[in-house]
Design a protein around this motif. Structure first.
Motif, PDB file in Angstrom:
ATOM      1  N   LEU A 146      10.040  -2.018  -2.435  1.00 54.62           N
ATOM      2  CA  LEU A 146       9.002  -1.299  -3.170  1.00 54.62           C
ATOM      3  C   LEU A 146       9.444   0.075  -3.648  1.00 54.62           C
ATOM      4  O   LEU A 146       8.674   0.783  -4.302  1.00 54.62           O
ATOM      5  CB  LEU A 146       7.747  -1.158  -2.302  1.00 54.62           C
ATOM      6  CG  LEU A 146       7.053  -2.483  -1.945  1.00 54.62           C
ATOM      7  CD1 LEU A 146       5.907  -2.236  -0.976  1.00 54.62           C
ATOM      8  CD2 LEU A 146       6.543  -3.196  -3.190  1.00 54.62           C
ATOM      9  N   PRO A 201       4.377  -6.171  -8.181  1.00 53.66           N
ATOM     10  CA  PRO A 201       5.280  -5.570  -7.185  1.00 53.66           C
ATOM     11  C   PRO A 201       6.445  -6.501  -6.889  1.00 53.66           C
ATOM     12  O   PRO A 201       6.319  -7.729  -6.957  1.00 53.66           O
ATOM     13  CB  PRO A 201       4.381  -5.405  -5.952  1.00 53.66           C
ATOM     14  CG  PRO A 201       2.990  -5.408  -6.477  1.00 53.66           C
ATOM     15  CD  PRO A 201       3.001  -6.309  -7.674  1.00 53.66           C
ATOM     16  N   TYR A 255       3.385   2.422   2.979  1.00 52.32           N
ATOM     17  CA  TYR A 255       4.750   2.781   2.605  1.00 52.32           C
ATOM     18  C   TYR A 255       5.131   4.128   3.209  1.00 52.32           C
ATOM     19  O   TYR A 255       6.211   4.283   3.788  1.00 52.32           O
ATOM     20  CB  TYR A 255       4.869   2.838   1.076  1.00 52.32           C
ATOM     21  CG  TYR A 255       6.275   2.985   0.563  1.00 52.32           C
ATOM     22  CD1 TYR A 255       7.036   1.870   0.247  1.00 52.32           C
ATOM     23  CD2 TYR A 255       6.853   4.245   0.401  1.00 52.32           C
ATOM     24  CE1 TYR A 255       8.338   1.999  -0.222  1.00 52.32           C
ATOM     25  CE2 TYR A 255       8.146   4.386  -0.060  1.00 52.32           C
ATOM     26  CZ  TYR A 255       8.889   3.263  -0.372  1.00 52.32           C
ATOM     27  OH  TYR A 255      10.169   3.394  -0.825  1.00 52.32           O
ATOM     28  N   ALA A 256       4.253   5.106   3.089  1.00 45.09           N
ATOM     29  CA  ALA A 256       4.518   6.441   3.631  1.00 45.09           C
ATOM     30  C   ALA A 256       4.624   6.394   5.155  1.00 45.09           C
ATOM     31  O   ALA A 256       5.491   7.053   5.749  1.00 45.09           O
ATOM     32  CB  ALA A 256       3.423   7.411   3.198  1.00 45.09           C
ATOM     33  N   GLN A 267      13.346   8.062  -1.111  1.00 41.47           N
ATOM     34  CA  GLN A 267      12.592   6.967  -1.716  1.00 41.47           C
ATOM     35  C   GLN A 267      11.161   7.366  -2.036  1.00 41.47           C
ATOM     36  O   GLN A 267      10.543   8.152  -1.325  1.00 41.47           O
ATOM     37  CB  GLN A 267      12.578   5.762  -0.777  1.00 41.47           C
ATOM     38  CG  GLN A 267      13.929   5.137  -0.536  1.00 41.47           C
ATOM     39  CD  GLN A 267      13.892   4.177   0.627  1.00 41.47           C
ATOM     40  OE1 GLN A 267      13.289   4.465   1.660  1.00 41.47           O
ATOM     41  NE2 GLN A 267      14.535   3.037   0.484  1.00 41.47           N
ATOM     42  N   THR A 268      10.649   6.824  -3.117  1.00 40.83           N
ATOM     43  CA  THR A 268       9.245   6.977  -3.476  1.00 40.83           C
ATOM     44  C   THR A 268       8.667   5.606  -3.784  1.00 40.83           C
ATOM     45  O   THR A 268       9.389   4.680  -4.170  1.00 40.83           O
ATOM     46  CB  THR A 268       9.068   7.892  -4.700  1.00 40.83           C
ATOM     47  OG1 THR A 268       9.849   7.365  -5.796  1.00 40.83           O
ATOM     48  CG2 THR A 268       9.530   9.311  -4.399  1.00 40.83           C
ATOM     49  N   PHE A 269       7.387   5.461  -3.607  1.00 42.18           N
ATOM     50  CA  PHE A 269       6.687   4.196  -3.847  1.00 42.18           C
ATOM     51  C   PHE A 269       6.682   3.907  -5.344  1.00 42.18           C
ATOM     52  O   PHE A 269       6.151   4.675  -6.144  1.00 42.18           O
ATOM     53  CB  PHE A 269       5.263   4.306  -3.302  1.00 42.18           C
ATOM     54  CG  PHE A 269       4.455   3.043  -3.397  1.00 42.18           C
ATOM     55  CD1 PHE A 269       4.680   1.999  -2.524  1.00 42.18           C
ATOM     56  CD2 PHE A 269       3.455   2.907  -4.353  1.00 42.18           C
ATOM     57  CE1 PHE A 269       3.920   0.832  -2.586  1.00 42.18           C
ATOM     58  CE2 PHE A 269       2.695   1.756  -4.431  1.00 42.18           C
ATOM     59  CZ  PHE A 269       2.937   0.712  -3.546  1.00 42.18           C
ATOM     60  N   THR A 321       5.655   2.141  -8.804  1.00 45.03           N
ATOM     61  CA  THR A 321       4.518   1.456  -9.418  1.00 45.03           C
ATOM     62  C   THR A 321       4.831   1.169 -10.878  1.00 45.03           C
ATOM     63  O   THR A 321       5.703   1.792 -11.480  1.00 45.03           O
ATOM     64  CB  THR A 321       3.240   2.313  -9.345  1.00 45.03           C
ATOM     65  OG1 THR A 321       3.491   3.584  -9.994  1.00 45.03           O
ATOM     66  CG2 THR A 321       2.816   2.551  -7.915  1.00 45.03           C
ATOM     67  N   SER A 379       0.831  -1.195   0.000  1.00 49.05           N
ATOM     68  CA  SER A 379       0.000   0.000   0.000  1.00 49.05           C
ATOM     69  C   SER A 379       0.866   1.246   0.000  1.00 49.05           C
ATOM     70  O   SER A 379       1.850   1.323   0.731  1.00 49.05           O
ATOM     71  CB  SER A 379      -0.910  -0.007   1.241  1.00 49.05           C
ATOM     72  OG  SER A 379      -1.341   1.280   1.589  1.00 49.05           O
ATOM     73  N   ARG A 380       0.511   2.215  -0.813  1.00 40.78           N
ATOM     74  CA  ARG A 380       1.225   3.483  -0.831  1.00 40.78           C
ATOM     75  C   ARG A 380       1.140   4.176   0.533  1.00 40.78           C
ATOM     76  O   ARG A 380       2.104   4.789   0.999  1.00 40.78           O
ATOM     77  CB  ARG A 380       0.653   4.397  -1.917  1.00 40.78           C
ATOM     78  CG  ARG A 380       1.411   5.694  -2.104  1.00 40.78           C
ATOM     79  CD  ARG A 380       0.736   6.568  -3.146  1.00 40.78           C
ATOM     80  NE  ARG A 380       0.711   5.909  -4.433  1.00 40.78           N
ATOM     81  CZ  ARG A 380       1.685   5.972  -5.336  1.00 40.78           C
ATOM     82  NH1 ARG A 380       2.783   6.670  -5.070  1.00 40.78           N
ATOM     83  NH2 ARG A 380       1.587   5.357  -6.499  1.00 40.78           N
ATOM     84  N   GLN A 381      -0.012   4.077   1.203  1.00 41.59           N
ATOM     85  CA  GLN A 381      -0.183   4.712   2.500  1.00 41.59           C
ATOM     86  C   GLN A 381       0.702   4.061   3.560  1.00 41.59           C
ATOM     87  O   GLN A 381       1.370   4.736   4.342  1.00 41.59           O
ATOM     88  CB  GLN A 381      -1.644   4.645   2.944  1.00 41.59           C
ATOM     89  CG  GLN A 381      -1.934   5.348   4.266  1.00 41.59           C
ATOM     90  CD  GLN A 381      -1.701   6.849   4.179  1.00 41.59           C
ATOM     91  OE1 GLN A 381      -2.453   7.557   3.540  1.00 41.59           O
ATOM     92  NE2 GLN A 381      -0.634   7.330   4.812  1.00 41.59           N
ATOM     93  N   ARG A 384       7.965   4.801   6.055  1.00 39.96           N
ATOM     94  CA  ARG A 384       9.069   5.705   5.716  1.00 39.96           C
ATOM     95  C   ARG A 384       9.236   6.782   6.781  1.00 39.96           C
ATOM     96  O   ARG A 384      10.356   7.200   7.088  1.00 39.96           O
ATOM     97  CB  ARG A 384       8.801   6.343   4.350  1.00 39.96           C
ATOM     98  CG  ARG A 384       9.943   7.182   3.803  1.00 39.96           C
ATOM     99  CD  ARG A 384       9.523   7.835   2.500  1.00 39.96           C
ATOM    100  NE  ARG A 384       8.317   8.627   2.697  1.00 39.96           N
ATOM    101  CZ  ARG A 384       7.442   8.911   1.730  1.00 39.96           C
ATOM    102  NH1 ARG A 384       7.627   8.429   0.509  1.00 39.96           N
ATOM    103  NH2 ARG A 384       6.378   9.637   1.968  1.00 39.96           N
TER     104      ARG A 384
END
Length: 256
Positions: A113, A132, A87-88, A122-124, A126, A83-85, A91
């Motif tokens: 990821l 993934p 991940y944030a 870092q960024t998620f 896609t 999940s991007r959320q 981080r």
């Protein structure tokens, strides 16, 4: 089963392995002062003594946890989601609040990821053409070979030059994959003076040394007087379809 790198790493050397591995002489001790993803370590035949060293504390902690606590490490992902959320959130989690195993799981999740295998900023990542990198159902299966491969490895967290001085012997082979000059994503400042020191050590140590760097005038000047081979390589970033060609240098401190 051959072990694979545990995490993707910016500047990984799998594509250069066919050029570098045949250059390795016989050795009793193998040392990577800039371990990173340790692609060549996982691809080469096991030596009697092996050392992985890196200045990145999160990476060193991950190697130690996979070596000693794989079962508990895998348990950290029992209820995980990609999940991007999440991940944030991970981080932004201070590592001081985590146990070593939780810290390793956090770093593994972020690195698997992250776009382009970057270590900083870092960024998620896609993609619309693939899955993934992180398969939550197969973590233990994917890491079991690495767990066994690391079982007899010394894992160090030293400055790269201190690592060389500590393990230098006539039977030692050092493979150095330092941050490439003029590139970003490693999260560590690395000035030209570091390559000058590297060249000086290559000319003065008892052991053998192989170094891979980008082919630019500054690197040719820094490593002047050593055995330099030029190789071509194609690379992509983030799994893109467009390939770029580049030249890299493989440097040795001995002549055949």
């Amino acid at each position: 089963m051959m072990a694979k790198p545990i995490v993707p790493w910016v500047g990984g050397k799998r594509r250069l392995a066919k050029h570098i591995l045949p250059m390795f002489p016989e050795h009793g001790c193998y040392v990577e002062p800039f371990a990173g993803g340790a692609a060549l370590f996982f691809m080469k035949e096991q030596a009697e003594t092996e050392v992985l060293n890196d200045i990145n504390g999160d990476l060193v902690n991950l190697y130690r946890v996979v070596k000693h606590h794989l079962e508990e490490f895998v348990r950290q992902f029992k209820w995980a989601l990609i999940s991007r959320q999440i991940y944030a959130w991970l981080r932004d989690t201070p590592i001081e609040t985590l146990t070593d195993i939780q810290r390793a799981a956090r770093f593994y999740y972020l690195q698997k990821l992250a776009f382009g295998g970057k270590v900083s900023d870092q960024t998620f990542g896609t993609a619309t053409t693939g899955k993934p990198r992180l398969n939550l159902l197969r973590i233990e299966e994917e890491l079991s070979a690495a767990h066994l491969r690391l079982s007899r490895v010394f894992i160090e967290h030293l400055a790269w030059e201190e690592c060389i001085r500590r393990y230098d012997r006539p039977h030692t082979l050092f493979y150095l994959d330092p941050p490439y000059w003029g590139t970003e994503g490693y999260g560590v400042a690395f000035g030209l003076e570091q390559y000058d020191l590297m060249a000086a050590l290559a000319k003065s140590i008892e052991g053998r040394m192989v170094i891979s760097v980008n082919d630019i005038p500054q690197m040719r000047a820094a490593f002047s007087g050593l055995n330099i081979d030029e190789v071509d390589i194609n690379y992509t970033v983030g799994g893109g379809a467009k390939r770029k060609s580049a030249k890299e240098l493989i440097i040795r401190n001995w002549f055949d």
